[in-house]
Design a protein around this motif. Structure first.
Motif, PDB file in Angstrom:
ATOM      1  N   VAL A 116     -12.049  12.906 -18.717  1.00 40.07           N
ATOM      2  CA  VAL A 116     -11.724  11.843 -19.660  1.00 40.07           C
ATOM      3  C   VAL A 116     -12.928  11.767 -20.584  1.00 40.07           C
ATOM      4  O   VAL A 116     -14.055  11.599 -20.107  1.00 40.07           O
ATOM      5  CB  VAL A 116     -11.492  10.495 -18.936  1.00 40.07           C
ATOM      6  CG1 VAL A 116     -11.254   9.379 -19.941  1.00 40.07           C
ATOM      7  CG2 VAL A 116     -10.327  10.612 -17.965  1.00 40.07           C
ATOM      8  N   TRP A 130     -14.509  11.256 -24.950  1.00 36.23           N
ATOM      9  CA  TRP A 130     -14.318  10.834 -26.341  1.00 36.23           C
ATOM     10  C   TRP A 130     -15.109  11.778 -27.228  1.00 36.23           C
ATOM     11  O   TRP A 130     -16.074  12.401 -26.786  1.00 36.23           O
ATOM     12  CB  TRP A 130     -14.724   9.373 -26.559  1.00 36.23           C
ATOM     13  CG  TRP A 130     -16.173   9.069 -26.343  1.00 36.23           C
ATOM     14  CD1 TRP A 130     -16.761   8.630 -25.189  1.00 36.23           C
ATOM     15  CD2 TRP A 130     -17.238   9.176 -27.307  1.00 36.23           C
ATOM     16  NE1 TRP A 130     -18.110   8.480 -25.370  1.00 36.23           N
ATOM     17  CE2 TRP A 130     -18.429   8.800 -26.675  1.00 36.23           C
ATOM     18  CE3 TRP A 130     -17.289   9.556 -28.640  1.00 36.23           C
ATOM     19  CZ2 TRP A 130     -19.657   8.791 -27.318  1.00 36.23           C
ATOM     20  CZ3 TRP A 130     -18.514   9.551 -29.293  1.00 36.23           C
ATOM     21  CH2 TRP A 130     -19.676   9.156 -28.631  1.00 36.23           C
ATOM     22  N   THR A 155     -18.545  12.792 -22.110  1.00 34.33           N
ATOM     23  CA  THR A 155     -17.591  12.791 -21.007  1.00 34.33           C
ATOM     24  C   THR A 155     -17.758  11.521 -20.197  1.00 34.33           C
ATOM     25  O   THR A 155     -18.863  11.193 -19.775  1.00 34.33           O
ATOM     26  CB  THR A 155     -17.813  14.020 -20.117  1.00 34.33           C
ATOM     27  OG1 THR A 155     -17.703  15.188 -20.925  1.00 34.33           O
ATOM     28  CG2 THR A 155     -16.788  14.078 -19.011  1.00 34.33           C
ATOM     29  N   HIS A 156     -16.658  10.824 -19.990  1.00 33.28           N
ATOM     30  CA  HIS A 156     -16.674   9.604 -19.183  1.00 33.28           C
ATOM     31  C   HIS A 156     -16.433   9.933 -17.710  1.00 33.28           C
ATOM     32  O   HIS A 156     -17.051   9.348 -16.835  1.00 33.28           O
ATOM     33  CB  HIS A 156     -15.612   8.628 -19.704  1.00 33.28           C
ATOM     34  CG  HIS A 156     -15.365   7.482 -18.792  1.00 33.28           C
ATOM     35  ND1 HIS A 156     -16.297   6.499 -18.588  1.00 33.28           N
ATOM     36  CD2 HIS A 156     -14.314   7.183 -17.994  1.00 33.28           C
ATOM     37  CE1 HIS A 156     -15.817   5.628 -17.716  1.00 33.28           C
ATOM     38  NE2 HIS A 156     -14.614   6.026 -17.332  1.00 33.28           N
ATOM     39  N   LEU A 175     -11.985   2.650 -17.339  1.00 29.85           N
ATOM     40  CA  LEU A 175     -12.474   2.982 -18.671  1.00 29.85           C
ATOM     41  C   LEU A 175     -13.662   2.104 -19.048  1.00 29.85           C
ATOM     42  O   LEU A 175     -13.755   0.951 -18.606  1.00 29.85           O
ATOM     43  CB  LEU A 175     -11.351   2.842 -19.695  1.00 29.85           C
ATOM     44  CG  LEU A 175     -10.217   3.844 -19.500  1.00 29.85           C
ATOM     45  CD1 LEU A 175      -9.012   3.470 -20.354  1.00 29.85           C
ATOM     46  CD2 LEU A 175     -10.691   5.250 -19.842  1.00 29.85           C
ATOM     47  N   SER A 227     -11.613   3.399 -29.677  1.00 29.58           N
ATOM     48  CA  SER A 227     -10.952   4.334 -30.599  1.00 29.58           C
ATOM     49  C   SER A 227     -11.017   3.742 -31.995  1.00 29.58           C
ATOM     50  O   SER A 227     -10.851   2.530 -32.175  1.00 29.58           O
ATOM     51  CB  SER A 227      -9.489   4.536 -30.202  1.00 29.58           C
ATOM     52  OG  SER A 227      -9.408   5.096 -28.918  1.00 29.58           O
ATOM     53  N   ARG A 253     -12.073   9.486 -31.079  1.00 30.87           N
ATOM     54  CA  ARG A 253     -10.843   9.802 -30.340  1.00 30.87           C
ATOM     55  C   ARG A 253     -11.154   9.931 -28.848  1.00 30.87           C
ATOM     56  O   ARG A 253     -12.165  10.516 -28.468  1.00 30.87           O
ATOM     57  CB  ARG A 253     -10.249  11.098 -30.848  1.00 30.87           C
ATOM     58  CG  ARG A 253      -9.922  11.052 -32.323  1.00 30.87           C
ATOM     59  CD  ARG A 253      -9.052  12.222 -32.705  1.00 30.87           C
ATOM     60  NE  ARG A 253      -8.874  12.320 -34.123  1.00 30.87           N
ATOM     61  CZ  ARG A 253      -7.987  11.636 -34.833  1.00 30.87           C
ATOM     62  NH1 ARG A 253      -7.199  10.787 -34.217  1.00 30.87           N
ATOM     63  NH2 ARG A 253      -7.882  11.790 -36.127  1.00 30.87           N
ATOM     64  N   TRP A 254     -10.251   9.394 -28.027  1.00 33.27           N
ATOM     65  CA  TRP A 254     -10.319   9.518 -26.574  1.00 33.27           C
ATOM     66  C   TRP A 254      -9.217  10.458 -26.126  1.00 33.27           C
ATOM     67  O   TRP A 254      -8.154  10.518 -26.748  1.00 33.27           O
ATOM     68  CB  TRP A 254     -10.118   8.152 -25.913  1.00 33.27           C
ATOM     69  CG  TRP A 254     -11.345   7.310 -25.896  1.00 33.27           C
ATOM     70  CD1 TRP A 254     -11.766   6.455 -26.865  1.00 33.27           C
ATOM     71  CD2 TRP A 254     -12.313   7.253 -24.852  1.00 33.27           C
ATOM     72  NE1 TRP A 254     -12.943   5.867 -26.495  1.00 33.27           N
ATOM     73  CE2 TRP A 254     -13.298   6.333 -25.255  1.00 33.27           C
ATOM     74  CE3 TRP A 254     -12.448   7.877 -23.618  1.00 33.27           C
ATOM     75  CZ2 TRP A 254     -14.404   6.029 -24.457  1.00 33.27           C
ATOM     76  CZ3 TRP A 254     -13.542   7.576 -22.830  1.00 33.27           C
ATOM     77  CH2 TRP A 254     -14.506   6.657 -23.256  1.00 33.27           C
ATOM     78  N   ASN A 291      -5.584   5.743 -26.822  1.00 28.95           N
ATOM     79  CA  ASN A 291      -6.419   4.770 -27.539  1.00 28.95           C
ATOM     80  C   ASN A 291      -7.139   3.877 -26.553  1.00 28.95           C
ATOM     81  O   ASN A 291      -6.525   3.364 -25.611  1.00 28.95           O
ATOM     82  CB  ASN A 291      -5.566   3.901 -28.471  1.00 28.95           C
ATOM     83  CG  ASN A 291      -5.033   4.683 -29.636  1.00 28.95           C
ATOM     84  OD1 ASN A 291      -5.757   5.459 -30.264  1.00 28.95           O
ATOM     85  ND2 ASN A 291      -3.765   4.519 -29.932  1.00 28.95           N
ATOM     86  N   LEU A 292      -8.422   3.681 -26.806  1.00 32.09           N
ATOM     87  CA  LEU A 292      -9.193   2.687 -26.055  1.00 32.09           C
ATOM     88  C   LEU A 292      -9.444   1.543 -27.021  1.00 32.09           C
ATOM     89  O   LEU A 292     -10.146   1.692 -28.018  1.00 32.09           O
ATOM     90  CB  LEU A 292     -10.513   3.276 -25.548  1.00 32.09           C
ATOM     91  CG  LEU A 292     -11.393   2.279 -24.790  1.00 32.09           C
ATOM     92  CD1 LEU A 292     -10.671   1.707 -23.576  1.00 32.09           C
ATOM     93  CD2 LEU A 292     -12.699   2.932 -24.379  1.00 32.09           C
TER      94      LEU A 292
END
Length: 146
Positions: free
Chosen positions: A45, A47, A59-60, A85, A91, A100-101, A122-123
């Motif tokens: 996951v 962005w 990277t998350h 998250l 986003s 962008r995520w 979208n976050l």
């Protein structure tokens, strides 16, 4: 003849919109290849930015799966993962830069090829940026109508 595997990624929310601190649940499955052909899978996951200037990527959440990690060694089966998250960055659809995520899955094959699929989400719920000229003309039309 080698056939490109199909990577199917599914998110738990059909509208693909999450708020900060929400839990994202994703699953993925690899189709069109034999399990013995898959060397490793990476699911993340992340962005990234798009636009002018330097592009950033962070990277998350990251997971690497190897056949030796599983009792059945079949990495093509549907896998599910979840992550909480972060609160930022949200986003954003800016005029100069976009944030962008995405959930990204990369498949590494025994013969050295790799394939990737990505599903955006979208976050947060920030409205997209609007050029000032568009705002002024919209305001003028509203004033003229009044």
């Amino acid at each position: 003849m080698n056939v490109q595997p199909k990577i199917e990624i599914t998110l738990d929310r059909p509208n693909r919109t999450y708020l900060p601190d929400d839990e994202l649940i994703a699953s993925f499955e690899i189709k069109g290849t034999r399990p013995s052909e898959v060397q490793a899978i990476e699911a993340s996951v992340l962005w990234y930015t798009e636009g002018t200037g330097e592009e950033d990527l962070a990277t998350h959440d990251f997971r690497r799966l190897l056949p030796i990690d599983r009792n059945d060694a079949d990495l093509t089966k549907r896998r599910k993962f979840q992550t909480r998250l972060p609160r930022s960055p949200l986003s954003y659809q800016g005029l100069i830069v976009k944030i962008r995520w995405a959930v990204r899955v990369r498949v590494f094959m025994q013969q050295g090829k790799e394939y990737m699929e990505e599903v955006p989400f979208n976050l947060g719920e920030l409205a997209p940026a609007v050029p000032i000229a568009t705002k002024r003309s919209s305001r003028k039309r509203a004033d003229d109508a009044a």
